[in-house]
Design a protein around this motif. Structure first.
Motif, short mmCIF file in Angstrom:
data_model
loop_
_atom_site.label_atom_id
_atom_site.label_comp_id
_atom_site.label_asym_id
_atom_site.label_seq_id
_atom_site.Cartn_x
_atom_site.Cartn_y
_atom_site.Cartn_z
N VAL A 1 -8.01 -9.66 10.57
CA VAL A 1 -6.70 -10.24 10.86
C VAL A 1 -6.14 -10.13 9.55
N ILE A 2 -4.65 -9.38 9.21
CA ILE A 2 -4.23 -9.51 8.24
C ILE A 2 -2.82 -10.10 7.56
N ALA A 3 -3.37 -11.48 7.32
CA ALA A 3 -1.71 -11.88 6.93
C ALA A 3 -0.50 -11.36 6.59
N ASN A 4 0.09 -10.41 6.54
CA ASN A 4 0.75 -9.73 6.41
C ASN A 4 2.07 -10.46 5.80
N ASN A 5 2.78 -11.53 5.10
CA ASN A 5 3.86 -11.86 4.49
C ASN A 5 4.60 -11.18 3.73
N GLY A 6 3.96 -10.04 3.36
CA GLY A 6 4.83 -8.94 2.83
C GLY A 6 4.79 -9.36 1.33
N ARG A 7 3.96 -9.86 0.90
CA ARG A 7 3.70 -9.78 -0.92
C ARG A 7 3.01 -10.65 -0.71
N TYR A 8 2.56 -10.68 -2.05
CA TYR A 8 2.17 -11.02 -3.25
C TYR A 8 1.98 -13.19 -3.26
N GLY A 9 1.78 -13.58 -1.82
CA GLY A 9 1.98 -15.32 -2.14
C GLY A 9 1.20 -15.51 -2.72
N LEU A 10 0.54 -15.71 -3.00
CA LEU A 10 -0.73 -16.40 -4.46
C LEU A 10 0.22 -16.40 -5.79
N LEU A 11 -0.12 -15.16 -6.45
CA LEU A 11 1.39 -15.07 -7.60
C LEU A 11 2.25 -15.36 -7.52
N TYR A 12 3.43 -15.33 -6.32
CA TYR A 12 4.47 -15.84 -6.47
C TYR A 12 4.29 -17.80 -7.05
N ASP A 13 3.06 -18.32 -5.72
CA ASP A 13 2.68 -19.64 -6.14
C ASP A 13 3.03 -20.20 -7.43
N ASN A 14 1.41 -19.52 -8.36
CA ASN A 14 0.78 -19.14 -9.51
C ASN A 14 1.97 -19.51 -10.52
N MET A 15 3.03 -18.15 -9.92
CA MET A 15 4.43 -17.81 -11.60
C MET A 15 5.12 -19.38 -11.36
N ASP A 16 5.75 -19.29 -10.09
CA ASP A 16 6.76 -20.93 -9.92
C ASP A 16 6.08 -22.51 -10.47
N ALA A 17 4.87 -22.53 -10.23
CA ALA A 17 3.96 -23.99 -10.68
C ALA A 17 3.76 -24.22 -12.42
N THR A 18 4.14 -22.64 -12.46
CA THR A 18 3.40 -21.87 -14.12
C THR A 18 5.43 -22.52 -14.51
N LEU A 19 5.78 -21.50 -14.43
CA LEU A 19 7.66 -22.04 -14.84
C LEU A 19 8.14 -23.16 -14.58
N GLU A 20 7.34 -23.77 -13.67
CA GLU A 20 8.19 -25.59 -13.51
C GLU A 20 7.46 -26.74 -14.85
N GLY B 1 8.80 -26.95 -18.13
CA GLY B 1 10.55 -27.15 -17.74
C GLY B 1 11.31 -25.60 -17.51
N ILE B 2 11.35 -25.12 -16.72
CA ILE B 2 11.87 -23.70 -16.05
C ILE B 2 12.02 -23.82 -14.62
N ASP B 3 13.30 -23.73 -14.27
CA ASP B 3 13.45 -23.31 -12.81
C ASP B 3 13.75 -22.44 -12.34
N PRO B 4 12.29 -22.41 -11.65
CA PRO B 4 11.48 -21.40 -11.25
C PRO B 4 13.38 -20.21 -10.29
N ALA B 5 14.22 -20.85 -9.54
CA ALA B 5 14.98 -20.37 -8.98
C ALA B 5 16.13 -19.28 -10.15
N SER B 6 15.92 -19.64 -11.40
CA SER B 6 16.37 -19.38 -12.25
C SER B 6 15.75 -18.16 -13.05
N ALA B 7 15.32 -17.59 -12.53
CA ALA B 7 14.31 -16.36 -13.70
C ALA B 7 14.14 -15.62 -12.74
N PRO B 8 14.01 -14.46 -13.39
CA PRO B 8 14.08 -12.96 -13.12
C PRO B 8 13.07 -12.79 -11.71
N SER B 9 14.12 -11.96 -10.60
CA SER B 9 13.16 -11.48 -9.45
C SER B 9 11.78 -10.75 -10.06
#
Length: 573
Positions: free
Chosen positions: A487-506, A509-517
């Motif tokens: 079963v391919i859990a197809n959410n169209g992205r490397y979800g774990l990398l997004y999660d780790n990146m957001d946690a690192t930014l936070e 002290g950086i708002d993840p929403a303000s970072a480049p896409s």
């Protein structure tokens, strides 16, 4: 010159003498590692070790790439609870296996890697194919490395490696042999190596101390890892936790060491940095690590994990496992986790007062109610979400599996895309029925192919990012018509990398929403069904709830491999 003229004077294959290559395979057979239906011998052939493959043409599984070969062997070793045997092609081939060797070391997987090199003396002339395989194996944290340099002691050297691969603490063992050694005549006798009994136990005084400290603690915690599963200590661990009323946390595990829906199971301490674990364990005054280093993270732990004054103990087969991770241990115990936990159970029962027992039982009953309520609420929220979700798929799957006489094994590498799976399938409470990656590893889902080889019906849940790391495993599943649903859990992205990146930014002290896409983490427009069909695996795409039932039915038929592309909306539960 005709082929007949060219071959004049050559002997028939069956008339050949006994060489080192044949002796190696005879020794592996005598040691019980190859030759039976549940044994796995696998490799990606190269010119340097064709001599080995020709001796076992009816037994060896071929792979298309070393990372896939390593992942398959890792899964087979864990599920079969004995070393799978891998043949590697020189340094180039071993470099493709290095990641699997490292992961096997992390999760204590039994594995024997035989690396065929052109010449055992190649280092003296810096030949074209020479590189330091021994150094590379040690860098990947191989448990033991042996380089066979003398044809007269080839089998004795191999037996050393076999014994190391079959005793705890388990991990990958690397055996290096040159074609000059393997092609030389060999008259060594084959001996089935005696495997020592490693069910070792410490002095009774250490168990008494451990039990006393555990019962005296206000907030005891147990940190668990795969050494529990390797020693078959599941039942003993559960009894110790319940007798002491201890929280159970995962430090480094890749299978079920403690039932995950149990009232005392708290979850994973995290693997990126020590801040998560330190926050979760705040207030803990007693900690016992079993079958695992105290704590391992991607980024170096620079502060103690526990508060000042906390008593820290550890039970491991190897002292090195206990000391890894920069935490001082008050009572390091070397011994077999199952046996030591069994002794600890007896000591806790003898020492526990009536008042302590009543207090612990009351707290445990309260936690049972709290956990049951929380799970029911979470499941309800997941199942009422809109669209196709992993939770809905898993809920339907579990309704079918619980009616089966023997439920299939689940191997999950669907990290961010797999949210909801573990909340609904009963496998997470059954040892040997649920495997997943340790430390957030990607590209290990090929282990599901190895599990299917040795255990039969298996379901693999794969993230759409990690899928591409070892997709060559599809070929093995198709070629051998394995009972494997994917079963391919197809959410169209490397979800774990997004999660780790957001946690690192936070954390910075950086708002993840303000970072480049980070669009390079997105995976649009990939047809996973067509990829599977290209390797010989049929499949179907599921992007509507109405198709969930059909997909589950096709998977559970286990009529050869089958792939489901489960399209999950980003952000869906």
């Amino acid at each position: 010159m005709s082929k007949q003229e060219k071959n004049a004077g050559l002997i028939d294959w069956d008339a050949r003498g006994r060489t080192g290559a044949r002796a190696i395979m005879e020794q592996l057979t005598a040691a019980g590692l190859i030759g039976r239906i549940d044994d796995v011998l696998i490799g990606n052939p190269g010119s340097g070790e064709e001599w080995l493959y020709l001796e076992v043409v009816d037994q060896v599984h071929l792979g298309l790439a070393e990372p896939a070969v390593g992942a398959i062997a890792d899964g087979a070793g864990r599920a079969g609870d004995k070393p799978a045997v891998v043949i590697g092609h020189g340094f180039v081939g071993f470099s493709g296996l290095q990641g699997s060797v490292f992961n096997a070391a992390q999760r204590q997987s039994p594995m024997l890697v035989i690396v065929g090199v052109a010449d055992s003396q190649a280092h003296t002339g810096e030949t074209h194919m020479y590189a330091d395989v021994e150094g590379a194996a040690k860098a990947a944290r191989a448990k033991y490395v042996k380089n066979a340099t003398d044809s007269a002691t080839l089998l004795r050297d191999l037996r050393d490696a076999i014994v190391e691969a079959r005793i705890p603490p388990f991990g990958p063992v690397v055996f290096i042999v040159g074609s000059n050694i393997a092609s030389a005549p060999n008259s060594e006798p084959v001996i089935a190596p005696a495997i020592p009994n490693t069910r070792l136990a410490p002095p009774a005084s250490e168990i008494e101390t451990l039990a006393g400290r555990m019962l005296a603690a206000e907030r005891p915690a147990i940190l668990v890892g795969d050494g529990v599963a390797r020693s078959s200590g599941f039942a003993e661990l559960r009894e110790v936790a319940e007798l002491a009323g201890a929280d159970v946390w995962v430090s480094m595990e890749s299978e079920v060491n403690f039932p995950r829906n149990h009232a005392l199971f708290r979850g994973n301490l995290g693997h990126m940095d020590d801040s998560t674990g330190r926050a979760l364990l705040r207030g803990t005054d007693f900690a016992l690590a079993v079958g695992t280093p105290i704590y391992q993270t991607v980024f170096n732990s620079k502060e103690p994990l526990f508060q000042v004054g906390a008593f820290v103990a550890a039970i491991n087969h190897g002292v090195e496992t206990t000391l890894r991770g920069h935490n001082d241990v008050s009572l390091p115990i070397e011994g077999d986790p199952k046996r030591v936990l069994g002794m600890l159970t007896g000591a806790l029962k003898a020492k526990r007062t009536k008042e302590q027992a009543e207090k612990i039982e009351a707290a445990l009953e309260s936690r049972r109610l709290e956990k049951t309520t929380a799970i029911a609420r979470r499941r309800e929220e997941q199942l009422t979400a809109s669209g196709v979700t992993m939770a809905k798929f898993a809920h339907l799957l579990e309704s079918r599996m619980k009616e089966m006489l023997d439920r299939p094994v689940i191997f999950s590498e669907a990290l961010a895309g797999g949210v909801g799976l573990a909340d609904h399938v009963g496998n997470v409470d059954i040892p040997g029925k649920y495997f997943d990656p340790s430390g957030g590893a990607l590209g290990v889902w090929g282990g599901a192919v190895g599990v299917a080889m040795v255990r039969g019906p298996t379901l693999a849940f794969i993230g759409d990012g990690g899928f591409h790391y070892v997709l060559q495993c599809l070929w093995n599943a198709a070629r051998e018509r394995l009972p494997l649903g994917m079963v391919i859990a197809n959410n169209g992205r490397y979800g774990l990398l997004y999660d780790n990146m957001d946690a690192t930014l936070e954390k910075r002290g950086i708002d993840p929403a303000s970072a480049p896409s980070a669009r390079f983490f997105d995976l649009p427009g990939i047809d996973y069904v067509k990829i599977g069909e290209g390797y010989g695996v049929p499949g179907m795409k599921v992007d509507k709830e109405a198709d969930l039932e059909k997909a589950v039915d096709r998977l559970l038929a286990f009529d050869g491999p089958f792939l489901v592309d489960l399209v999950i909306e980003t952000g869906a539960l």
